[in-house]
Motif scaffolding. Structure first.
Motif: not given
Length: 188
Positions: A41-57, A125-137
Motif C-alpha cells: 500500500a505504501i508503494v502504491e501511494s508513492s506510485l500514485q504520487r508519481r501518477f498525479d505529478l506526471i500530467p503537470n510535468l 522535475m525536482d518533485e518527480l526525482a524526489g518521488t522516484e527516490n521514495r518509490i525506490n526506497v
C-alpha cells in the motif's frame, strides 16, 4: 488413579502447548501477510504520487516540445495501464513501462536548455526525482518484507501450517527487462 490423573494432566498440558504454538505460528503468518499488504500500500501511494505529478510535468513540457509526441504518448499509455492495473504484477509491469517513458522524457528535457531554465519544469522535475527516490526506497522495503514473509512460509514447520491455511509466496518487485540500459532518444 492418582498416576492416571497426573498422566492425563501432563498430556493436556503438552496438547495445550502444541495448540498454543499452532495459534502463535498462525498469528505470526497473518501478521507477516498484513505487513506485506501494508508495505505494498505504501508503494502504491508513492506510485500514485508519481501518477498525479506526471500530467503537470507533461503539460509544462508539451508546449515547448510539440514534436516529441512519441514520448508523451508512451507516458499517457503507461499511465493508463497503471491506473487500470488490477494486481500487483500488473502494477509492477505498468510502473516499469511508465519509468521507461519518464526516463526518455528526462533525456529530452536535458537536451532542451529552454526547458531546463523554466521554473515550472524545474520544480516538477525536482518533485518527480524526489518521488522516484521514495518509490525506490518503498520498493526495497516491500522486497525486504516479502523476503521475510516468503522465508517464513517456506521454513519448517510453518510451511505445513502455511499450506494448510493457504498462505502463498508473494512476488518481488523486480526491475523491467532492459532497465539496466540507459534510455535512447532519437531526435531525427
Amino acid at each position: 488413579m492418582k498416576k492416571g490423573l497426573i498422566v492425563l494432566i501432563a498430556i493436556l498440558i503438552i496438547a495445550g502447548i502444541f495448540v498454543m504454538s499452532i495459534f502463535g505460528s498462525y498469528n505470526s503468518l497473518v501478521a507477516l501477510d498484513e505487513e506485506v499488504n501494508s508495505q505494498w500500500a505504501i508503494v502504491e501511494s508513492s506510485l500514485q504520487r508519481r501518477f498525479d505529478l506526471i500530467p503537470n510535468l507533461v503539460e509544462s513540457v508539451k508546449g515547448a516540445m510539440a514534436h516529441e509526441q512519441e514520448v508523451f504518448t508512451a507516458i499517457a499509455d503507461a499511465r493508463a495501464r497503471l491506473a487500470g492495473a488490477g494486481s500487483v504484477d500488473e502494477s509492477v509491469q505498468a510502473s516499469n513501462e511508465l519509468e521507461g517513458a519518464l526516463a526518455r522524457l528526462l533525456v529530452v528535457v536535458e537536451n532542451y536548455p529552454e526547458l531546463k531554465s523554466n521554473q515550472n519544469v524545474t520544480g516538477l522535475m525536482d518533485e518527480l526525482a524526489g518521488t522516484e527516490n521514495r518509490i525506490n526506497v518503498e520498493r526495497n522495503r516491500y522486497n525486504e518484507v516479502v523476503s521475510r514473509y516468503n522465508t517464513t512460509i517456506r521454513s519448517f514447520p510453518k510451511n505445513i501450517l502455511a499450506g494448510m491455511f493457504g498462505f502463498e509466496t508473494r512476488q518481488y518487485f523486480e526491475a523491467a527487462p532492459g532497465a539496466d540500459a540507459a534510455p535512447k532518444v532519437n531526435f531525427d
